[in-house]
Write a protein that holds these residues in place. Structure first.
Motif, PDB file in Angstrom:
ATOM      1  N   GLU A  57      82.323  65.483  16.183  1.00 37.45           N
ATOM      2  CA  GLU A  57      81.142  65.715  15.343  1.00 37.45           C
ATOM      3  C   GLU A  57      80.043  64.722  15.728  1.00 37.45           C
ATOM      4  OE1 GLU A  57      80.724  68.158  13.527  1.00 37.45           O
ATOM      5  OE2 GLU A  57      82.735  68.927  13.150  1.00 37.45           O
ATOM      6  N   PRO A  58      79.244  65.071  16.737  1.00 37.69           N
ATOM      7  CA  PRO A  58      78.233  64.131  17.220  1.00 37.69           C
ATOM      8  C   PRO A  58      77.018  64.010  16.304  1.00 37.69           C
ATOM      9  CG  PRO A  58      78.088  66.190  18.429  1.00 37.69           C
ATOM     10  CD  PRO A  58      79.252  66.327  17.498  1.00 37.69           C
ATOM     11  N   LEU A  59      76.862  64.966  15.390  1.00 42.89           N
ATOM     12  CA  LEU A  59      75.655  64.972  14.548  1.00 42.89           C
ATOM     13  C   LEU A  59      75.994  64.661  13.102  1.00 42.89           C
ATOM     14  CD1 LEU A  59      74.290  68.269  16.096  1.00 42.89           C
ATOM     15  CD2 LEU A  59      73.382  65.986  16.541  1.00 42.89           C
ATOM     16  N   PRO A  60      75.102  63.954  12.416  1.00 46.35           N
ATOM     17  CA  PRO A  60      75.382  63.604  11.017  1.00 46.35           C
ATOM     18  C   PRO A  60      75.294  64.829  10.113  1.00 46.35           C
ATOM     19  CG  PRO A  60      73.144  62.989  11.599  1.00 46.35           C
ATOM     20  CD  PRO A  60      73.791  63.472  12.868  1.00 46.35           C
ATOM     21  N   PRO A  61      76.046  64.814   9.001  1.00 40.38           N
ATOM     22  CA  PRO A  61      75.934  65.926   8.051  1.00 40.38           C
ATOM     23  C   PRO A  61      74.572  65.900   7.371  1.00 40.38           C
ATOM     24  CG  PRO A  61      77.505  64.291   7.266  1.00 40.38           C
ATOM     25  CD  PRO A  61      77.050  63.832   8.599  1.00 40.38           C
ATOM     26  N   VAL A 110      86.456  70.339  26.782  1.00 40.98           N
ATOM     27  CA  VAL A 110      86.496  69.138  25.940  1.00 40.98           C
ATOM     28  C   VAL A 110      86.106  67.877  26.704  1.00 40.98           C
ATOM     29  CG1 VAL A 110      88.184  70.091  24.331  1.00 40.98           C
ATOM     30  CG2 VAL A 110      88.966  68.660  26.240  1.00 40.98           C
ATOM     31  N   GLN A 111      85.858  68.007  28.015  1.00 41.26           N
ATOM     32  CA  GLN A 111      85.372  66.849  28.764  1.00 41.26           C
ATOM     33  C   GLN A 111      83.984  66.442  28.279  1.00 41.26           C
ATOM     34  OE1 GLN A 111      87.500  66.864  33.061  1.00 41.26           O
ATOM     35  NE2 GLN A 111      85.811  68.277  32.874  1.00 41.26           N
ATOM     36  N   PHE A 112      83.344  67.342  27.544  1.00 42.43           N
ATOM     37  CA  PHE A 112      82.035  67.035  26.954  1.00 42.43           C
ATOM     38  C   PHE A 112      82.132  65.784  26.083  1.00 42.43           C
ATOM     39  CE2 PHE A 112      78.960  67.397  23.452  1.00 42.43           C
ATOM     40  CZ  PHE A 112      77.773  67.565  24.162  1.00 42.43           C
ATOM     41  N   VAL A 113      83.265  65.649  25.401  1.00 42.36           N
ATOM     42  CA  VAL A 113      83.453  64.562  24.437  1.00 42.36           C
ATOM     43  C   VAL A 113      83.425  63.196  25.117  1.00 42.36           C
ATOM     44  CG1 VAL A 113      85.055  63.554  22.766  1.00 42.36           C
ATOM     45  CG2 VAL A 113      84.772  66.045  22.877  1.00 42.36           C
ATOM     46  N   LEU A 160      92.285  62.918  28.572  1.00 42.05           N
ATOM     47  CA  LEU A 160      90.878  63.081  28.185  1.00 42.05           C
ATOM     48  C   LEU A 160      90.684  62.488  26.798  1.00 42.05           C
ATOM     49  CD1 LEU A 160      90.301  66.787  29.285  1.00 42.05           C
ATOM     50  CD2 LEU A 160      89.711  64.716  30.538  1.00 42.05           C
ATOM     51  N   ARG A 161      89.488  61.957  26.540  1.00 44.20           N
ATOM     52  CA  ARG A 161      89.277  61.271  25.269  1.00 44.20           C
ATOM     53  C   ARG A 161      89.474  62.183  24.063  1.00 44.20           C
ATOM     54  NH1 ARG A 161      83.899  58.293  25.112  1.00 44.20           N
ATOM     55  NH2 ARG A 161      83.545  58.988  22.974  1.00 44.20           N
TER      56      ARG A 161
END
Length: 301
Positions: A39-43, A152-155, A253-254
């Motif tokens: 969840e890279p963005l805040p709620p 998921v490598q985006f993470v 992967l992370r």
């Protein structure tokens, strides 16, 4: 002669399948990132139906915009190649299995059948469908695993899995043959539960709740299965989630390591872990996502 013979039709199916897979890829990609808990963005604070203030996590469009900001528009199609190969293999396998094991006299259940006959037909049809589904799932799973790991490598911004062949080599070297089948068991169980629940429920509703004297009986019957499919897929969602998480878990992967997830000993361990956290349906809805934060932790009102 008949230009679009069975071969032409099969080619068309493969093309249609590939087109659909490509078009729906960004949706699946965002879903997977939400499934692994990224969840890279805040709620944001929104209001629910009752007018109360609620915390919402970003929906699909906001999330997709974030991916584009980080990786550009092409970034929305990360992992598409292995996914297209996977979906093509799945379509071709289904076709071949259907040819090799045709369901002889595919007579559909008719209202002239007695209860036993019609139930026997449904069981036979479902067993046949189940066999096709399981074979195509096994054949397409290795590329499904590669596709998910690419995504998921985006993470963690890794580049461990890039090309299809190098990924195959890497998994084979690091995890052996079984590495291609991580997460397969929950996926197949989900398929099996889905097919049987869906077909039997639809059958019983159509047999006992839809009156044959009703003019639109056949139309309603075809809808029943569709509606049952939606309902049952919501119930079997946790199997998909667990299968996907197992495929990326602890593979270097992370996204498959703490704090996202502990290293799971088995898919049952993964299921229990998610269940204890109330996260068995994480990623099932991409539009209205309530933030999983206890209301007491900070006052928004």
């Amino acid at each position: 002669g008949d230009a679009a013979g069975p071969e032409g039709a099969e080619g068309l199916f493969v093309l249609l399948g590939a087109g659909l897979a490509a078009a729906s890829h960004p949706l699946l990609y965002v879903k997977l990132l939400v499934q692994v808990g990224h969840e890279p963005l805040p709620p944001t604070v929104g209001r629910n139906v009752l007018g109360r203030k609620v915390l919402y996590l970003p929906g699909f469009f906001t999330y997709a915009r974030h991916i584009v900001e980080v990786d550009g528009k092409r970034g929305l199609f990360r992992g598409l190649t292995p996914r297209l190969i996977s979906s093509t293999l799945s379509t071709i396998t289904r076709g071949s299995v259907k040819k090799a094991f045709p369901l002889e006299d595919m007579e559909h259940v008719s209202n002239k059948d007695d209860v036993k006959t019609s139930l026997r037909k449904v069981v036979r049809e479902t067993s046949h469908e189940m066999m096709m589904q399981c074979v195509s799932r096994v054949v397409s799973h290795p590329l499904h695993v590669i596709s998910m790991r690419c995504m998921v490598q985006f993470v963690g911004r890794e580049v461990k899995y890039s090309g299809v062949f190098s990924s195959i080599g890497r998994i084979f070297k690091e995890e052996g043959i079984l590495g291609f089948f991580v997460g397969l068991v929950p996926h197949i169980l989900g398929d099996v539960v889905f097919l049987w629940c869906c077909n039997l429920l639809a059958h019983f509703i159509n047999t006992y709740a839809v009156d044959d004297n009703f003019s639109q009986a056949s139309v309603i019957r075809s809808y029943t299965k569709f509606v049952m499919g939606i309902a049952v897929s919501m119930l079997t969602y946790p199997f998909l989630l667990v299968g996907d998480l197992m495929a990326v878990n602890n593979c270097g992967l992370r996204a498959g390591l703490p704090p996202y997830a502990p290293a799971f000993a088995s898919w049952i361990h993964c299921w229990r872990y998610l269940s204890a956290q109330g996260q068995l349906f994480r990623g099932s809805s991409l539009l209205f996502r309530r933030a999983p934060i206890p209301a007491a932790s900070f006052p928004i009102d």
